[in-house]
Scaffold this motif. Structure first.
Motif, PDB file in Angstrom:
ATOM      1  N   PHE A  67      18.164 -12.466 -23.720  1.00 34.29           N
ATOM      2  CA  PHE A  67      17.522 -13.399 -24.645  1.00 34.29           C
ATOM      3  C   PHE A  67      18.451 -14.543 -25.070  1.00 34.29           C
ATOM      4  O   PHE A  67      18.064 -15.381 -25.869  1.00 34.29           O
ATOM      5  N   ASP A  68      19.656 -14.563 -24.522  1.00 35.55           N
ATOM      6  CA  ASP A  68      20.645 -15.587 -24.850  1.00 35.55           C
ATOM      7  C   ASP A  68      20.238 -16.905 -24.190  1.00 35.55           C
ATOM      8  O   ASP A  68      20.112 -16.981 -22.968  1.00 35.55           O
ATOM      9  N   ASN A  69      20.016 -17.927 -24.998  1.00 35.47           N
ATOM     10  CA  ASN A  69      19.578 -19.227 -24.472  1.00 35.47           C
ATOM     11  C   ASN A  69      20.545 -19.804 -23.447  1.00 35.47           C
ATOM     12  O   ASN A  69      20.125 -20.534 -22.544  1.00 35.47           O
ATOM     13  N   ARG A  70      21.826 -19.483 -23.554  1.00 36.77           N
ATOM     14  CA  ARG A  70      22.799 -19.978 -22.569  1.00 36.77           C
ATOM     15  C   ARG A  70      22.487 -19.397 -21.200  1.00 36.77           C
ATOM     16  O   ARG A  70      22.517 -20.104 -20.197  1.00 36.77           O
ATOM     17  N   ASN A  71      22.176 -18.103 -21.140  1.00 36.18           N
ATOM     18  CA  ASN A  71      21.854 -17.455 -19.868  1.00 36.18           C
ATOM     19  C   ASN A  71      20.493 -17.896 -19.336  1.00 36.18           C
ATOM     20  O   ASN A  71      20.265 -17.924 -18.130  1.00 36.18           O
ATOM     21  N   LEU A  72      19.593 -18.223 -20.250  1.00 32.63           N
ATOM     22  CA  LEU A  72      18.259 -18.693 -19.869  1.00 32.63           C
ATOM     23  C   LEU A  72      18.272 -20.174 -19.480  1.00 32.63           C
ATOM     24  O   LEU A  72      17.251 -20.721 -19.064  1.00 32.63           O
ATOM     25  N   ARG A  73      19.444 -20.799 -19.658  1.00 27.67           N
ATOM     26  CA  ARG A  73      19.621 -22.236 -19.368  1.00 27.67           C
ATOM     27  C   ARG A  73      18.714 -23.096 -20.249  1.00 27.67           C
ATOM     28  O   ARG A  73      18.127 -24.068 -19.807  1.00 27.67           O
ATOM     29  N   PHE A  85       8.061 -14.377 -17.458  1.00 25.72           N
ATOM     30  CA  PHE A  85       8.480 -13.856 -16.155  1.00 25.72           C
ATOM     31  C   PHE A  85       9.543 -14.745 -15.505  1.00 25.72           C
ATOM     32  O   PHE A  85      10.513 -14.240 -14.936  1.00 25.72           O
ATOM     33  N   GLU A  86       9.400 -16.047 -15.590  1.00 25.72           N
ATOM     34  CA  GLU A  86      10.410 -16.932 -14.984  1.00 25.72           C
ATOM     35  C   GLU A  86      11.764 -16.735 -15.658  1.00 25.72           C
ATOM     36  O   GLU A  86      12.798 -16.713 -14.994  1.00 25.72           O
ATOM     37  N   ASP A  87      11.768 -16.577 -16.983  1.00 29.37           N
ATOM     38  CA  ASP A  87      13.011 -16.291 -17.704  1.00 29.37           C
ATOM     39  C   ASP A  87      13.621 -14.976 -17.213  1.00 29.37           C
ATOM     40  O   ASP A  87      14.831 -14.879 -16.996  1.00 29.37           O
ATOM     41  N   PHE A  88      12.768 -13.975 -17.051  1.00 29.90           N
ATOM     42  CA  PHE A  88      13.198 -12.660 -16.578  1.00 29.90           C
ATOM     43  C   PHE A  88      13.859 -12.793 -15.206  1.00 29.90           C
ATOM     44  O   PHE A  88      14.933 -12.224 -14.966  1.00 29.90           O
ATOM     45  N   LEU A  89      13.251 -13.565 -14.314  1.00 30.35           N
ATOM     46  CA  LEU A  89      13.829 -13.785 -12.986  1.00 30.35           C
ATOM     47  C   LEU A  89      15.173 -14.511 -13.078  1.00 30.35           C
ATOM     48  O   LEU A  89      16.103 -14.194 -12.330  1.00 30.35           O
ATOM     49  N   THR A  90      15.257 -15.471 -13.979  1.00 35.74           N
ATOM     50  CA  THR A  90      16.513 -16.198 -14.165  1.00 35.74           C
ATOM     51  C   THR A  90      17.626 -15.224 -14.515  1.00 35.74           C
ATOM     52  O   THR A  90      18.713 -15.262 -13.928  1.00 35.74           O
ATOM     53  N   ILE A  91      17.363 -14.325 -15.457  1.00 32.81           N
ATOM     54  CA  ILE A  91      18.377 -13.346 -15.865  1.00 32.81           C
ATOM     55  C   ILE A  91      18.674 -12.374 -14.724  1.00 32.81           C
ATOM     56  O   ILE A  91      19.837 -12.080 -14.441  1.00 32.81           O
ATOM     57  N   MET A  92      17.649 -11.887 -14.065  1.00 28.68           N
ATOM     58  CA  MET A  92      17.860 -10.936 -12.974  1.00 28.68           C
ATOM     59  C   MET A  92      18.645 -11.559 -11.818  1.00 28.68           C
ATOM     60  O   MET A  92      19.363 -10.855 -11.107  1.00 28.68           O
ATOM     61  N   SER A  93      18.571 -12.873 -11.668  1.00 36.08           N
ATOM     62  CA  SER A  93      19.293 -13.530 -10.572  1.00 36.08           C
ATOM     63  C   SER A  93      20.808 -13.418 -10.753  1.00 36.08           C
ATOM     64  O   SER A  93      21.554 -13.475  -9.777  1.00 36.08           O
ATOM     65  N   TYR A  94      21.275 -13.231 -11.983  1.00 34.87           N
ATOM     66  CA  TYR A  94      22.707 -13.036 -12.202  1.00 34.87           C
ATOM     67  C   TYR A  94      23.185 -11.717 -11.591  1.00 34.87           C
ATOM     68  O   TYR A  94      24.367 -11.561 -11.290  1.00 34.87           O
ATOM     69  N   PHE A  95      22.278 -10.770 -11.438  1.00 32.97           N
ATOM     70  CA  PHE A  95      22.623  -9.452 -10.902  1.00 32.97           C
ATOM     71  C   PHE A  95      22.441  -9.368  -9.385  1.00 32.97           C
ATOM     72  O   PHE A  95      22.776  -8.366  -8.778  1.00 32.97           O
ATOM     73  N   ARG A  96      21.897 -10.417  -8.805  1.00 30.18           N
ATOM     74  CA  ARG A  96      21.648 -10.447  -7.364  1.00 30.18           C
ATOM     75  C   ARG A  96      22.977 -10.557  -6.627  1.00 30.18           C
ATOM     76  O   ARG A  96      23.831 -11.350  -7.008  1.00 30.18           O
ATOM     77  N   PRO A  97      23.170  -9.771  -5.567  1.00 28.49           N
ATOM     78  CA  PRO A  97      24.425  -9.884  -4.807  1.00 28.49           C
ATOM     79  C   PRO A  97      24.592 -11.302  -4.253  1.00 28.49           C
ATOM     80  O   PRO A  97      23.617 -11.978  -3.935  1.00 28.49           O
ATOM     81  N   ILE A  98      25.831 -11.708  -4.115  1.00 29.90           N
ATOM     82  CA  ILE A  98      26.124 -13.030  -3.569  1.00 29.90           C
ATOM     83  C   ILE A  98      25.814 -13.028  -2.076  1.00 29.90           C
ATOM     84  O   ILE A  98      26.219 -12.129  -1.344  1.00 29.90           O
ATOM     85  N   ASP A  99      25.077 -14.039  -1.653  1.00 32.77           N
ATOM     86  CA  ASP A  99      24.718 -14.198  -0.245  1.00 32.77           C
ATOM     87  C   ASP A  99      25.916 -14.794   0.483  1.00 32.77           C
ATOM     88  O   ASP A  99      26.235 -15.975   0.330  1.00 32.77           O
ATOM     89  N   THR A 100      26.583 -13.967   1.273  1.00 34.48           N
ATOM     90  CA  THR A 100      27.801 -14.411   1.944  1.00 34.48           C
ATOM     91  C   THR A 100      27.529 -15.366   3.105  1.00 34.48           C
ATOM     92  O   THR A 100      28.476 -15.914   3.677  1.00 34.48           O
ATOM     93  N   HIS A 120      29.392 -14.856 -21.587  1.00 32.35           N
ATOM     94  CA  HIS A 120      28.436 -14.966 -22.696  1.00 32.35           C
ATOM     95  C   HIS A 120      28.202 -13.612 -23.375  1.00 32.35           C
ATOM     96  O   HIS A 120      27.934 -13.566 -24.581  1.00 32.35           O
ATOM     97  N   MET A 121      28.296 -12.519 -22.617  1.00 26.77           N
ATOM     98  CA  MET A 121      28.131 -11.197 -23.228  1.00 26.77           C
ATOM     99  C   MET A 121      29.266 -10.917 -24.213  1.00 26.77           C
ATOM    100  O   MET A 121      29.057 -10.297 -25.250  1.00 26.77           O
TER     101      MET A 121
END
Length: 197
Positions: A67-73, A85-100, A120-121
């Motif tokens: 819910f941190d506005n910084r993470n939600l951009r 849902f778009e906010d949720f995806l934005t946050i979940m994208s931080y947990f996505r593995p880096i595409d090498t 931010h945490m």
């Protein structure tokens, strides 16, 4: 036909913003609906029923990060009351593995965004600095489930890590000099140097 075309266009837009595939977006949408109770938004209390978070010692920090506005951009400070849902995806994208397969510059940018989320945490008052007190709180929360580590020991661990970070970021400090905390640039330096932070 118009609704289906609009939906697929929306999914393509979300793919571009988050890096998730359409299948992943569909899976995350099901999870979002489950968390929200089929509502259009999620509130903090919706995370109370997530078993994986129940025993996590930094549960409150993780939920707050959603819910941190910084993470939600959405701004330099503050917390959202609810996320869509778009906010949720934005946050979940931080947990996505880096595409090498991405270019080196994109990989570095992705890694930096993930570290900013983590920063931010720690920076709970959104002042752009992790203070000793903020870092102590995180370490104490992380170690709270260990019956062999007392609060004073946790504070010593945090103090030692913060002094190590200060030496990496500031260098040799004078006896009367006060280390005000770690900026994001300091955080990057400390992470690259192998600091305990």
């Amino acid at each position: 036909m118009g609704a289906a075309h609009s939906a697929s266009e929306e999914v393509r837009e979300l793919e571009g913003k988050t890096g998730f595939s359409s299948d992943q977006i569909e899976q995350l949408h099901r999870r979002f609906k489950q968390l929200s109770g089929d509502q259009p938004t999620i509130r903090k209390e919706n995370f109370n029923n997530v078993p994986d978070l129940e025993l996590n010692p930094i549960r409150s920090k993780i939920v707050r990060a959603f819910f941190d506005n910084r993470n939600l951009r959405k701004g330099p400070s503050g917390l959202a009351d609810e996320i869509n849902f778009e906010d949720f995806l934005t946050i979940m994208s931080y947990f996505r593995p880096i595409d090498t397969t991405m270019g080196e510059e994109q990989v570095e940018l992705s890694r930096k965004e993930k570290l900013r989320f983590l920063f931010h945490m720690y920076d709970s008052d959104s002042d752009g600095r992790i203070t000793l007190e903020e870092y102590r709180n995180v370490v104490e929360e992380l170690l709270s489930g260990n019956p062999h580590i007392e609060k004073e020991s946790a504070r010593s661990i945090a103090d030692g890590a913060m002094m190590e970070a200060a030496s990496v970021c500031v260098g040799q400090m004078e006896p009367d000099q006060v280390y005000e905390g770690i900026t994001f640039e300091d955080f990057l330096k400390a992470r690259c140097s192998g600091s305990r932070l």
